[in-house]
Design an enzyme around this catalytic site. Structure first.
Site, PDB file in Angstrom:
ATOM      1  N   LYS A 185       0.740  -1.394   0.084  1.00 32.66           N
ATOM      2  CA  LYS A 185      -0.069   0.124   0.026  1.00 32.66           C
ATOM      3  C   LYS A 185       0.853   1.342  -0.145  1.00 32.66           C
ATOM      4  CE  LYS A 185      -4.068  -2.267   1.882  1.00 32.66           C
ATOM      5  NZ  LYS A 185      -5.050  -2.228   2.832  1.00 32.66           N
ATOM      6  N   ASN A 194      -5.169   1.758  -1.393  1.00 35.25           N
ATOM      7  CA  ASN A 194      -5.524   0.445  -1.344  1.00 35.25           C
ATOM      8  C   ASN A 194      -6.582   0.237  -2.745  1.00 35.25           C
ATOM      9  OD1 ASN A 194      -8.055   1.968  -0.700  1.00 35.25           O
ATOM     10  ND2 ASN A 194      -8.731  -0.035   0.341  1.00 35.25           N
ATOM     11  N   ASP A 248      -9.656   2.123   2.729  1.00 31.60           N
ATOM     12  CA  ASP A 248      -9.693   1.436   4.093  1.00 31.60           C
ATOM     13  C   ASP A 248     -10.094   2.550   5.044  1.00 31.60           C
ATOM     14  OD1 ASP A 248      -8.390  -0.985   3.178  1.00 31.60           O
ATOM     15  OD2 ASP A 248      -6.553  -0.352   3.532  1.00 31.60           O
TER      16      ASP A 248
HETATM   17  N1  LIG Z   1     -10.680  -5.936   6.463  1.00 35.27           N
HETATM   18  C1  LIG Z   1     -10.047  -5.291   5.715  1.00 35.27           C
HETATM   19  O1  LIG Z   1     -11.030  -4.641   4.906  1.00 35.27           O
HETATM   20  C2  LIG Z   1      -8.555  -5.035   5.500  1.00 35.27           C
HETATM   21  C3  LIG Z   1      -8.016  -3.772   4.988  1.00 35.27           C
HETATM   22  C4  LIG Z   1      -6.850  -3.598   4.986  1.00 35.27           C
HETATM   23  C5  LIG Z   1      -5.982  -4.491   5.572  1.00 35.27           C
HETATM   24  N2  LIG Z   1      -6.387  -5.697   6.174  1.00 35.27           N
HETATM   25  C6  LIG Z   1      -5.522  -6.652   6.899  1.00 35.27           C
HETATM   26  O2  LIG Z   1      -4.711  -5.948   7.639  1.00 35.27           O
HETATM   27  C7  LIG Z   1      -3.591  -6.488   7.535  1.00 35.27           C
HETATM   28  C8  LIG Z   1      -2.291  -5.575   7.413  1.00 35.27           C
HETATM   29  O3  LIG Z   1      -2.235  -5.076   6.056  1.00 35.27           O
HETATM   30  P1  LIG Z   1      -1.318  -4.138   5.590  1.00 35.27           P
HETATM   31  O4  LIG Z   1      -1.703  -3.511   4.212  1.00 35.27           O
HETATM   32  O5  LIG Z   1      -1.083  -2.912   6.540  1.00 35.27           O
HETATM   33  O6  LIG Z   1       0.168  -4.786   5.636  1.00 35.27           O
HETATM   34  P2  LIG Z   1       1.691  -4.139   5.856  1.00 35.27           P
HETATM   35  O7  LIG Z   1       1.461  -2.749   5.244  1.00 35.27           O
HETATM   36  O8  LIG Z   1       2.489  -5.328   5.093  1.00 35.27           O
HETATM   37  O9  LIG Z   1       1.763  -4.261   7.347  1.00 35.27           O
HETATM   38  C9  LIG Z   1       2.113  -5.339   8.088  1.00 35.27           C
HETATM   39  C10 LIG Z   1       2.020  -4.896   9.661  1.00 35.27           C
HETATM   40  O10 LIG Z   1       2.251  -6.123  10.274  1.00 35.27           O
HETATM   41  C11 LIG Z   1       3.288  -6.150  11.197  1.00 35.27           C
HETATM   42  N3  LIG Z   1       3.691  -7.435  11.157  1.00 35.27           N
HETATM   43  C12 LIG Z   1       3.915  -8.511  10.201  1.00 35.27           C
HETATM   44  N4  LIG Z   1       4.531  -9.598  10.661  1.00 35.27           N
HETATM   45  C13 LIG Z   1       4.523  -9.505  11.951  1.00 35.27           C
HETATM   46  C14 LIG Z   1       4.830 -10.356  13.284  1.00 35.27           C
HETATM   47  N5  LIG Z   1       5.354 -11.521  13.062  1.00 35.27           N
HETATM   48  N6  LIG Z   1       4.824  -9.655  14.414  1.00 35.27           N
HETATM   49  C15 LIG Z   1       4.274  -8.463  14.688  1.00 35.27           C
HETATM   50  N7  LIG Z   1       3.884  -7.422  13.673  1.00 35.27           N
HETATM   51  C16 LIG Z   1       4.233  -7.851  12.544  1.00 35.27           C
HETATM   52  C17 LIG Z   1       3.899  -5.124  10.318  1.00 35.27           C
HETATM   53  O11 LIG Z   1       5.039  -4.692  11.456  1.00 35.27           O
HETATM   54  P3  LIG Z   1       6.506  -4.205  10.571  1.00 35.27           P
HETATM   55  O12 LIG Z   1       6.286  -2.731  10.666  1.00 35.27           O
HETATM   56  O13 LIG Z   1       7.309  -4.342  12.048  1.00 35.27           O
HETATM   57  O14 LIG Z   1       6.922  -5.120   9.628  1.00 35.27           O
HETATM   58  C18 LIG Z   1       3.173  -4.031  10.291  1.00 35.27           C
HETATM   59  O15 LIG Z   1       2.863  -3.178  10.966  1.00 35.27           O
HETATM   60  C19 LIG Z   1      -3.571  -7.879   6.857  1.00 35.27           C
HETATM   61  O16 LIG Z   1      -3.751  -8.921   7.307  1.00 35.27           O
HETATM   62  C20 LIG Z   1      -4.695  -7.175   5.912  1.00 35.27           C
HETATM   63  O17 LIG Z   1      -5.351  -8.365   5.146  1.00 35.27           O
HETATM   64  C21 LIG Z   1      -7.960  -5.830   6.046  1.00 35.27           C
END
Ligand SMILES: NC(=O)c1ccc[n+]([C@@H]2O[C@H](COP(=O)([O-])OP(=O)(O)OC[C@H]3O[C@@H](n4cnc5c(N)ncnc54)[C@H](OP(=O)(O)O)[C@@H]3O)[C@@H](O)[C@H]2O)c1
Length: 286
Positions: free
Chosen positions: A66, A87, A102
């Site tokens: 994103k 997004n 989002d």
């Molecule tokens: N329901 C919905 O409509 C919706 C919409 C958007 C997103 N989501 C969900 O939200 C989640 C995040 O999406 P995103 O786009 O923000 O992803 P992203 O930009 O890749 O960010 C990932 C986040 O998860 C953290 N993380 C990853 N592995 C970890 C671990 N082992 N322990 C602790 N923290 C960890 C990362 O921390 P670091 O910074 O330390 O790497 C970062 O804060 C996904 O599961 C996605 O499917 C859902």
């Protein structure tokens, strides 16, 4: 004409099922594909999507792209600019228009599905990636009392906190994951929003939970953005604590509805989208 979603991994994503149902319901001859693309392939994907012969009219952006796509678009909506995360992309004449739905999807999900009011509430955000950025900027506009951001990589939490302070006068703080500060922040929270990939199937730690039940106040609402699985380890911990719990399916549908309307100009069939996504989740559980 084609639409799709770019991300890595994509095994968890219900977007193809949800959007195909919506497109078919509206009688639109448009396909929707999963385009699984690792970070090193994103530049090539973006160049392909721009080309008129690709037939791409738009795409969704998910984990972990994103923020990178926000830097690659030609124009960004106010929401996307503010969040620094995109997004939803509309492709027109080879130009990429970035949106962030989002934030509005999250706010609508909490208002519509949990009857939640943000005014004066203390909020704890877990995660500081692309999704957290959209969520934080949108919820700040709803006048909460305070926002605490906790992330595995503290610098990313601090960067998001700084961006938020530039745009909002409320109380903004950060806490480290696993530290005592996190427990204290959780204890005082009215709303805990899980925005990391922890607990997501096909993600880096599907069995993990960033909080234990002892840290979660029974009066809080815990919203997990993760929708696959429908009940994440964090949601189980929150239920044990007696808290109210909601998974990310509602946000998926509301953010998707905004994107659908931007791509097609048609009103999104929200009920059809809800049904398709939740049926797919049920099938995956069996
Ligand atoms: N329901 C919905 O409509 C919706 C919409 C958007 C997103 N989501 C969900 O939200 C989640 C995040 O999406 P995103 O786009 O923000 O992803 P992203 O930009 O890749 O960010 C990932 C986040 O998860 C953290 N993380 C990853 N592995 C970890 C671990 N082992 N322990 C602790 N923290 C960890 C990362 O921390 P670091 O910074 O330390 O790497 C970062 O804060 C996904 O599961 C996605 O499917 C859902």
């Amino acid at each position: 004409m084609r639409l799709g979603i770019v991300g890595y991994p994509l095994g968890h994503s219900l977007s193809p099922v949800m959007f195909r149902a919506a497109l078919s319901h509206c009688g639109l001859d448009i396909t929707y594909d999963p385009w699984e693309t690792p970070p090193e392939g994103l530049g090539g994907f973006v160049e392909w999507a721009r080309r008129p012969d690709s037939g791409v009219a738009g795409f969704n952006v998910t984990v972990p792209h994103k923020e990178a796509v926000a830097a690659a678009v030609d124009e960004a909506s106010q929401e996307a600019e503010r969040a620094g995360a995109v997004n939803t992309v509309v492709v027109r004449d080879g130009r990429l228009h970035g949106h962030n739905t989002d934030g509005i999807g999250f706010v609508l999900a909490l208002k519509e599905e949990a009857n939640f009011t943000f005014d004066g509430r203390r909020v704890l955000i877990l995660g500081a990636g692309g999704a957290a950025r959209g969520v934080v900027m949108a919820l700040a506009a709803e006048n909460p009392e305070s926002v605490v951001i906790a992330n595995r990589t503290p610098e990313r939490a601090q960067r998001l906190a700084q961006d938020l302070r530039r745009r909002w006068r409320g109380v903004v703080d950060t806490a480290s994951l696993g530290g005592e500060g996190l427990g204290r922040a959780a204890e005082k929270s009215d709303l805990i929003v899980q925005c990391s990939t922890v607990g997501m199937s096909h993600g880096p730690d599907p069995a993990g939970s960033l909080l234990r039940s002892e840290d979660i106040p029974g009066e809080a609402l815990v919203y997990d953005l993760v929708y696959n699985p429908p009940e994440t380890p964090l949601m189980k911990e929150a239920r044990k604590a007696g808290a109210r719990v909601l998974g990310g399916l509602s946000m998926l549908v509301y953010q998707g509805a905004e994107g659908f309307e931007a791509w097609t100009g048609e009103k999104a069939p929200v009920k059809v989208m809800f049904r398709a996504a939740s049926d797919a989740l049920d099938r995956a559980r069996r």
